[in-house]
Design a protein around this motif. Structure first.
Motif, PDB file in Angstrom:
ATOM      1  N   VAL A  30       0.827  -1.217   0.000  1.00  0.00           N
ATOM      2  CA  VAL A  30       0.000   0.000   0.000  1.00  0.00           C
ATOM      3  C   VAL A  30       0.856   1.260   0.000  1.00  0.00           C
ATOM      4  CG1 VAL A  30      -1.948  -1.116   1.156  1.00  0.00           C
ATOM      5  CG2 VAL A  30      -0.175   0.003   2.539  1.00  0.00           C
ATOM      6  N   THR A  31       2.145   1.126  -0.282  1.00  0.00           N
ATOM      7  CA  THR A  31       3.078   2.249  -0.181  1.00  0.00           C
ATOM      8  C   THR A  31       2.603   3.473  -0.951  1.00  0.00           C
ATOM      9  OG1 THR A  31       4.848   0.590  -0.143  1.00  0.00           O
ATOM     10  CG2 THR A  31       5.504   2.899  -0.379  1.00  0.00           C
ATOM     11  N   ASP A  32       2.140   3.255  -2.165  1.00  0.00           N
ATOM     12  CA  ASP A  32       1.797   4.382  -3.038  1.00  0.00           C
ATOM     13  C   ASP A  32       0.538   5.115  -2.593  1.00  0.00           C
ATOM     14  OD1 ASP A  32       4.029   3.737  -4.511  1.00  0.00           O
ATOM     15  OD2 ASP A  32       2.922   2.580  -6.018  1.00  0.00           O
ATOM     16  N   GLN A  33      -0.174   4.576  -1.589  1.00  0.00           N
ATOM     17  CA  GLN A  33      -1.358   5.262  -1.079  1.00  0.00           C
ATOM     18  C   GLN A  33      -1.079   6.035   0.215  1.00  0.00           C
ATOM     19  OE1 GLN A  33      -5.017   2.990  -1.050  1.00  0.00           O
ATOM     20  NE2 GLN A  33      -4.402   1.778  -2.823  1.00  0.00           N
ATOM     21  N   VAL A  34       0.183   6.099   0.617  1.00  0.00           N
ATOM     22  CA  VAL A  34       0.556   6.831   1.825  1.00  0.00           C
ATOM     23  C   VAL A  34       1.114   8.188   1.421  1.00  0.00           C
ATOM     24  CG1 VAL A  34       2.055   6.883   3.859  1.00  0.00           C
ATOM     25  CG2 VAL A  34       1.019   4.732   3.106  1.00  0.00           C
ATOM     26  N   ALA A  35       0.451   9.249   1.837  1.00  0.00           N
ATOM     27  CA  ALA A  35       0.874  10.598   1.485  1.00  0.00           C
ATOM     28  C   ALA A  35       2.253  10.886   2.071  1.00  0.00           C
ATOM     29  CB  ALA A  35      -0.131  11.619   2.014  1.00  0.00           C
ATOM     30  N   GLY A  36       3.149  11.358   1.204  1.00  0.00           N
ATOM     31  CA  GLY A  36       4.473  11.748   1.672  1.00  0.00           C
ATOM     32  C   GLY A  36       5.394  10.602   2.004  1.00  0.00           C
ATOM     33  N   ALA A  37       5.011   9.374   1.634  1.00  0.00           N
ATOM     34  CA  ALA A  37       5.856   8.222   1.951  1.00  0.00           C
ATOM     35  C   ALA A  37       7.164   8.314   1.184  1.00  0.00           C
ATOM     36  CB  ALA A  37       5.141   6.926   1.606  1.00  0.00           C
ATOM     37  N   ASP A  38       8.256   8.132   1.898  1.00  0.00           N
ATOM     38  CA  ASP A  38       9.589   8.130   1.300  1.00  0.00           C
ATOM     39  C   ASP A  38      10.260   6.833   1.716  1.00  0.00           C
ATOM     40  OD1 ASP A  38      12.140   8.508   0.417  1.00  0.00           O
ATOM     41  OD2 ASP A  38      12.585  10.259   1.658  1.00  0.00           O
ATOM     42  N   THR A  39      10.291   5.874   0.806  1.00  0.00           N
ATOM     43  CA  THR A  39      10.813   4.560   1.175  1.00  0.00           C
ATOM     44  C   THR A  39      12.302   4.597   1.463  1.00  0.00           C
ATOM     45  OG1 THR A  39      11.140   3.973  -1.159  1.00  0.00           O
ATOM     46  CG2 THR A  39       9.046   3.351  -0.144  1.00  0.00           C
ATOM     47  N   ALA A  40      12.995   5.648   1.027  1.00  0.00           N
ATOM     48  CA  ALA A  40      14.423   5.752   1.295  1.00  0.00           C
ATOM     49  C   ALA A  40      14.719   6.627   2.504  1.00  0.00           C
ATOM     50  CB  ALA A  40      15.143   6.314   0.065  1.00  0.00           C
ATOM     51  N   GLY A  41      13.696   7.268   3.060  1.00  0.00           N
ATOM     52  CA  GLY A  41      13.908   8.164   4.193  1.00  0.00           C
ATOM     53  C   GLY A  41      14.164   7.403   5.476  1.00  0.00           C
ATOM     54  N   PRO A  42      14.791   8.057   6.445  1.00  0.00           N
ATOM     55  CA  PRO A  42      15.170   7.349   7.673  1.00  0.00           C
ATOM     56  C   PRO A  42      14.002   6.959   8.560  1.00  0.00           C
ATOM     57  CG  PRO A  42      15.697   9.689   7.847  1.00  0.00           C
ATOM     58  CD  PRO A  42      15.302   9.444   6.428  1.00  0.00           C
TER      59      PRO A  42
ATOM     60  N   ALA B 295      -2.907  10.699  12.461  1.00  0.00           N
ATOM     61  CA  ALA B 295      -3.010  11.652  13.569  1.00  0.00           C
ATOM     62  C   ALA B 295      -3.595  12.982  13.116  1.00  0.00           C
ATOM     63  CB  ALA B 295      -1.636  11.870  14.194  1.00  0.00           C
ATOM     64  N   GLU B 296      -3.246  13.391  11.905  1.00  0.00           N
ATOM     65  CA  GLU B 296      -3.685  14.695  11.394  1.00  0.00           C
ATOM     66  C   GLU B 296      -5.061  14.649  10.749  1.00  0.00           C
ATOM     67  OE1 GLU B 296      -0.602  15.760   8.704  1.00  0.00           O
ATOM     68  OE2 GLU B 296       0.931  15.987  10.277  1.00  0.00           O
ATOM     69  N   GLU B 297      -5.363  13.543  10.063  1.00  0.00           N
ATOM     70  CA  GLU B 297      -6.557  13.519   9.216  1.00  0.00           C
ATOM     71  C   GLU B 297      -7.591  12.486   9.621  1.00  0.00           C
ATOM     72  OE1 GLU B 297      -5.276  13.068   5.198  1.00  0.00           O
ATOM     73  OE2 GLU B 297      -3.795  14.688   5.329  1.00  0.00           O
ATOM     74  N   GLY B 298      -7.267  11.627  10.563  1.00  0.00           N
ATOM     75  CA  GLY B 298      -8.170  10.555  10.937  1.00  0.00           C
ATOM     76  C   GLY B 298      -7.883   9.295  10.154  1.00  0.00           C
ATOM     77  N   ALA B 299      -8.740   8.319  10.326  1.00  0.00           N
ATOM     78  CA  ALA B 299      -8.525   7.000   9.729  1.00  0.00           C
ATOM     79  C   ALA B 299      -8.340   7.087   8.221  1.00  0.00           C
ATOM     80  CB  ALA B 299      -9.696   6.087  10.056  1.00  0.00           C
ATOM     81  N   VAL B 300      -7.404   6.305   7.708  1.00  0.00           N
ATOM     82  CA  VAL B 300      -7.122   6.241   6.279  1.00  0.00           C
ATOM     83  C   VAL B 300      -7.634   4.906   5.751  1.00  0.00           C
ATOM     84  CG1 VAL B 300      -5.305   6.135   4.534  1.00  0.00           C
ATOM     85  CG2 VAL B 300      -5.103   7.726   6.471  1.00  0.00           C
TER      86      VAL B 300
END
Length: 288
Positions: free
Chosen positions: A22-34, A46-51
């Protein structure tokens, strides 16, 4: 839901024997980020409620073929609860408990994931396993009551709090790289209505070491969140290791450590002592 990181930072939902990517449905997901894609998902909730994920056409990967990683590779904080079971207090002959000691912090650089190895730092100092239920914070929490505490939980995971039995402060003895195995995934809070009723088992080298139920915690999950949030603000993705029961013991090169928690999952890691050094060769040692 059970949410896992796998295959170099992809985010998957565990569905039976498969992972749904489901990676591509996560806003701002950076698979290379720490911090990882799951941290980003927790922040979004936390910001928008259930996804709600749309699984239509998403790739499925057999769990057996996936390389699972720590679900939170770099949480903001790892908070530990010392001496939070009475039987552990007795076996270590402590005169104090979490009620007297408060909580401590572990370095977030100590995280490893399933299948990785705990690296023993010293050849002549005992290093122990401590199997624990991990609580993942889902909403910012400051001075929350015990009654409201579970409203601030995103989910639960398995944590091994590895500890050198030496004279330094807890934050040093428990913060070596590889000293916080985490995983294999995070189970969302809706699947565990009461975290204070879970069976916990930890085996080392195929031998049973720790058996308990989280009902035996001195500070239960609710009380622990209330206490910790009275000291420091808890943020989404922070991890609380709730404490370990009796049965801690030394790890040796080649051991396999397996932590099983009811409704949460099974975390297995190895132990590597091939690079361990004598304690008096540590940096900064001054012989007397």
């Amino acid at each position: 839901m059970r949410l896992a990181l796998f295959n170099k930072g992809r985010l998957g939902l565990v569905d039976g024997d498969d992972l749904i990517d489901v990676t591509d449905q996560v806003a701002g997901a950076d698979t290379a980020g720490p911090v990882g894609a799951l941290q980003r998902h927790i922040e979004t909730v936390a910001e928008e409620g259930a996804v709600r994920f749309d699984f239509t056409g998403l790739p499925r990967i057999p769990l057996a073929e996936a390389a699972l990683q720590a679900p939170l590779p770099r949480p903001g904080k790892i908070i530990g609860a010392p001496v939070n079971y009475m039987d552990h207090k007795a076996e270590m002959e402590y005169t104090t408990s979490v009620a007297d000691l408060g909580v401590f912090l572990k370095a977030n650089s100590s995280i490893i994931g399933p299948g990785e190895d705990i690296l023993l730092p010293y050849s002549d100092k005992r290093t122990d396993q401590e199997g624990e239920l991990g609580v993942v914070i889902g909403r910012t929490a400051s001075h929350v009551s015990a009654d409201d505490a579970l409203d601030h939980v995103f989910g639960y995971t398995c944590v091994l709090d590895i500890t050198v039995r030496s004279g330094e402060d807890r934050s040093t003895r428990k913060s070596f790289d590889t000293f916080t195995p985490l995983g294999p995934w995070i189970v969302t809070a809706d699947e565990i209505p009461d975290p204070d009723t879970l069976d916990l088992r930890c085996d080392v080298g195929g031998t049973a070491r720790q058996r308990t139920n989280t009902a035996n915690l001195i500070f239960g999950v609710r009380e622990l969140i209330a206490y910790a949030s009275s000291v420091m603000t808890l943020y989404p993705g922070d991890v609380i290791a709730t404490g370990t029961p009796a049965g801690v013991g030394p790890l040796s090169h080649g051991d396999r450590v397996v932590l099983d928690i009811e409704k949460v999952g099974r975390l297995e890691v190895g132990v590597d002592g091939s690079r361990a050094l004598p304690y008096d060769q540590r940096p900064g040692h001054r012989g007397r």
